[in-house]
Design a protein around this motif. Structure first.
Motif, PDB file in Angstrom:
ATOM      1  N   ALA A  78       0.814  -1.219   0.000  1.00  0.00           N
ATOM      2  CA  ALA A  78       0.000   0.000   0.000  1.00  0.00           C
ATOM      3  C   ALA A  78       0.845   1.266   0.000  1.00  0.00           C
ATOM      4  CB  ALA A  78      -0.942  -0.004   1.201  1.00  0.00           C
ATOM      5  N   LYS A 109      -0.437  10.955  -2.871  1.00  0.00           N
ATOM      6  CA  LYS A 109      -1.267   9.839  -3.324  1.00  0.00           C
ATOM      7  C   LYS A 109      -1.803  10.095  -4.725  1.00  0.00           C
ATOM      8  CE  LYS A 109      -5.427   7.297  -1.816  1.00  0.00           C
ATOM      9  NZ  LYS A 109      -6.443   7.221  -0.726  1.00  0.00           N
ATOM     10  N   GLN A 151      -0.944   4.260  -1.696  1.00  0.00           N
ATOM     11  CA  GLN A 151      -2.207   4.325  -0.963  1.00  0.00           C
ATOM     12  C   GLN A 151      -2.052   4.658   0.508  1.00  0.00           C
ATOM     13  OE1 GLN A 151      -5.337   3.944  -2.683  1.00  0.00           O
ATOM     14  NE2 GLN A 151      -3.738   4.373  -4.207  1.00  0.00           N
ATOM     15  N   GLN A 152      -0.861   4.560   1.028  1.00  0.00           N
ATOM     16  CA  GLN A 152      -0.655   4.952   2.416  1.00  0.00           C
ATOM     17  C   GLN A 152       0.786   5.400   2.629  1.00  0.00           C
ATOM     18  OE1 GLN A 152      -1.649   1.225   4.467  1.00  0.00           O
ATOM     19  NE2 GLN A 152       0.499   0.895   4.956  1.00  0.00           N
TER      20      GLN A 152
END
Length: 681
Positions: free
Chosen positions: A66, A337, A343-344
């Motif tokens: 992520a 992002k 995503q993180q």
């Protein structure tokens, strides 16, 4: 300075059982001979898609964590190096016996301050308020320019970027440089290209980000202010040079006397800006992009002071965000992002390691080298570098398209090369840097000021050619044309780039091609413009230049036909230098390997069904194993001088040895007739 990598691949670490006799007694890090064959897709013909043949099974199964926008070979090595550095830094943080003011204490306290999330949340916005108050106190253009100058000292994004470095035409002298700067999005095209829907999304994300950041800073009407900042940066983008224009070395060298700045670039108070930076008393400045600097000066003079103040406040918030409360950090990540696709956030320890390494790189690097860079590895790389330089010399000696006199000067330049391997001879002294375990923002500011003072102190003194521009634990390499040097930090000298236990063919195909890449950068379309001392000079005949440009144009056309993003092709002119270095670097690595294997019968063995020649190219292709999220790919295609990894792997299609090794024939998708294969050197 040219960097080899931008990032890179998940390599399966396979236990080594039953080594082939040709591999001697050393254990290698990957597979039985240095290549992870489980990553291959043998259903693909090498001549149709070499990257998929070497890396296809991995590409099919690899998934993005992520927090990653890019995964691959170099990223794996970087992860390994980061974990090694983490252990060094955390040991320093845990060392209660370290004396106050010692380097160990400074490393530990810098990291501890960064990791103190509770303390950061408790302090809230208070630490940054003095910086914002200084901006609010700006009343005149002179005040604004002084605030810009002060911000330049610590690396805040500004419309004018000022720094110091070797003079391109007198490389033993250190001078002041000024270049276009100041955009919050990756490139001017993100503002100016209104047809690309991805850029429209990026602009919308930037507006939301600016609105939220200004709200965190306590500003009223943040939406309207954000709109004004975006409009201002769009105008700034409009005066900027393109990435292709910025590659032209001679066009970016424009010395101007400090006293003449106001005449040539009217509209702003230059002493007010340059004074706080510490360069107002210098005789001159080398201007990179004159029309862009002129346009920027006009914008500073004509656009409302209130908008410029908001602009500076936004970029000050961006500079501080990594050490600010979670709400601010999350706002910054939302923009990241949108631009990269991750995503993180990376785990906090990874960000802390990066921040500490950035502030105290040599202090951390010295320990890293002691623990993780054995002397025998350096000795092997030294030998490979010498072999590849010798191979390049033979290639230069036998060029049939270059005039003999020019060829002789080219060989003199190569003979004057200085390779730097592993780590610097001298380490930086951090005695004057103050680190406070309870002041993370202050640490960031003091570290930036410390580095700024170190740089400014070089002015008026002879250049120190022993200096390194990368720390030893950085997974990268670079060519520096102004000092005629090639530099390989210790951390890149790990598998799959360099594997002490691997087959020589694999090592020459991997790290050998990296070494060849950096060597041939000094002879690419821009590097060729520097002489053996590193001076920007015209040492080619007009006919030699014409012949070289004809060869370079083959590279431009070949790479310009690739389409990494539907509807968006590679810019063959932007990526020309890197593509030349990839193609020529592979050629000289091959030449060096052919010489190295002459007196080693074991090097001719077939291992697991692969000939030595095939293993050479497998080593090269494996090094470019990578996968990138679409948003980051768009950034790379738009603004990066490196081609995406899959196209770098396909550089093999220009190598005659690859055709013979894999039986590539007409009709195969990558097949090029001999006359169409790029031969830059």
């Amino acid at each position: 300075m040219r960097n080899f990598l931008i990032a890179s691949s998940l390599i399966a670490m396979v236990a080594n059982i039953g080594l082939h006799p040709a591999l001697a007694a050393e254990a290698d890090a990957i597979g039985r001979f240095g290549v992870d064959t489980s990553a291959m897709d043998r259903s693909v013909k090498p001549g149709d898609d070499f990257n998929a043949y070497v890396n296809g099974a991995w590409l099919a199964r690899a998934e993005f964590p992520a927090d990653k926008a890019y995964i691959g070979a170099a990223i794996d090595v970087d992860e390994k190096a980061r974990a090694q550095v983490r252990s060094i830094i955390e040991a320093a943080a845990a060392d209660s016996s370290a004396a106050p003011g010692s380097v160990t204490r400074k490393v530990g306290d810098y990291y501890a301050a960064f990791m103190d999330e509770a303390g950061i949340e408790a302090r809230g916005m208070a630490p940054i308020q003095p910086m914002l108050a200084d901006i609010a106190a700006v009343r005149t253009q002179a005040d604004l320019l002084a605030a810009f100058g002060k911000a330049n000292r610590i690396g805040i994004t500004l419309p004018l970027g000022v720094g110091v470095g070797p003079d391109d035409k007198d490389p033993d002298a250190i001078v002041t440089f000024m270049n276009q700067s100041g955009l919050g999005l990756p490139d001017r095209d993100y503002y100016l290209d209104t047809k690309n829907p991805e850029f429209a999304k990026a602009r919308a994300a930037y507006r939301s980000y600016a609105t939220a950041m200004l709200r965190h800073a306590g500003f009223d009407n943040p939406e309207q202010r954000a709109d004004a900042i975006l409009a201002l940066e769009t105008q700034l983008a409009g005066v900027h040079w393109t990435q292709v224009e910025r590659r032209q070395a001679e066009k970016n060298y424009n010395p101007v006397a400090i006293a003449d700045l106001g005449k040539i670039f009217p509209g702003i108070d230059w002493p007010a800006f340059l004074g706080p930076i510490g360069v107002a008393g210098q005789p001159g400045v080398v201007v990179g992009q004159p029309s862009a600097i002129a346009g920027t000066a006009t914008l500073i003079a004509q656009e409302p002071l209130s908008v410029w103040k908001d602009y500076l406040a936004l970029h000050t918030m961006a500079w501080a965000a990594a050490v600010m409360p979670k709400a601010v950090l999350d706002t910054q990540f939302e923009l990241s992002k949108a631009l990269s696709g991750a995503q993180q956030l990376r785990p906090r320890w990874q960000r802390g390691v990066a921040a500490t390494s950035g502030a105290l790189g040599d202090a951390v690097g010295q320990i890293y080298v002691e623990k993780h860079f054995p002397a025998d590895a350096k000795a092997k790389i030294d030998t490979m570098v010498k072999n590849i330089i010798a191979a390049m010399d033979r290639r230069l000696a036998n060029l049939d398209w270059m005039e003999p006199a020019t060829r002789a000067v080219a060989r003199e330049k190569l003979a004057a090369f200085r390779p730097k391997i592993g780590f610097p001879d001298e380490w930086r002294d951090y005695g004057a840097l103050v680190v406070d375990k309870n002041d993370v923002l202050g640490n960031r500011m003091r570290a930036a000021e410390f580095e700024h003072r170190r740089e400014i102190a070089k002015l008026g003194k002879p250049a120190d050619r022993n200096e390194w521009y990368m720390a030893p634990m950085v997974v990268n390499a670079y060519a520096n044309p102004t000092w005629n040097e090639i530099v390989f930090p210790a951390a890149i000298l790990q598998a799959p780039f360099f594997d002490p236990g691997a087959d020589d063919a694999v090592n020459y195909g991997a790290i050998g091609a990296v070494i060849g890449h950096e060597i041939t950068h000094h002879f690419d379309d821009q590097g060729r413009k520097y002489d053996k001392t590193g001076r920007l000079a015209d040492w080619w005949t007009a006919q030699d230049i014409k012949r070289f440009e004809e060869r370079a144009n083959v590279v431009v056309q070949q790479y310009g036909a690739y389409e990494p993003v539907p509807g968006t092709k590679l810019n063959g002119e932007l990526t020309l230098g890197e593509n030349i270095a990839d193609i020529a670097g592979l050629l000289v690595a091959w030449d060096a390997w052919q010489l190295a294997r002459q007196n080693n019968p074991a090097a001719n063995a077939v291992i697991d069904g692969f000939s030595p020649e095939q293993r050479f190219f497998l080593g090269y292709g494996q090094a470019w194993r990578a996968k990138m999220r679409p948003q980051l790919l768009m950034q790379v295609v738009t603004a990066d001088p490196h081609s995406p990894a899959e196209y770098r792997a396909q550089a093999v299609r220009n190598h005659d040895g690859w055709y013979a090794a894999f039986g590539v024939k007409p009709g195969d998708k990558l097949y090029l007739p001999p006359a169409q294969r790029a031969r830059p050197w």
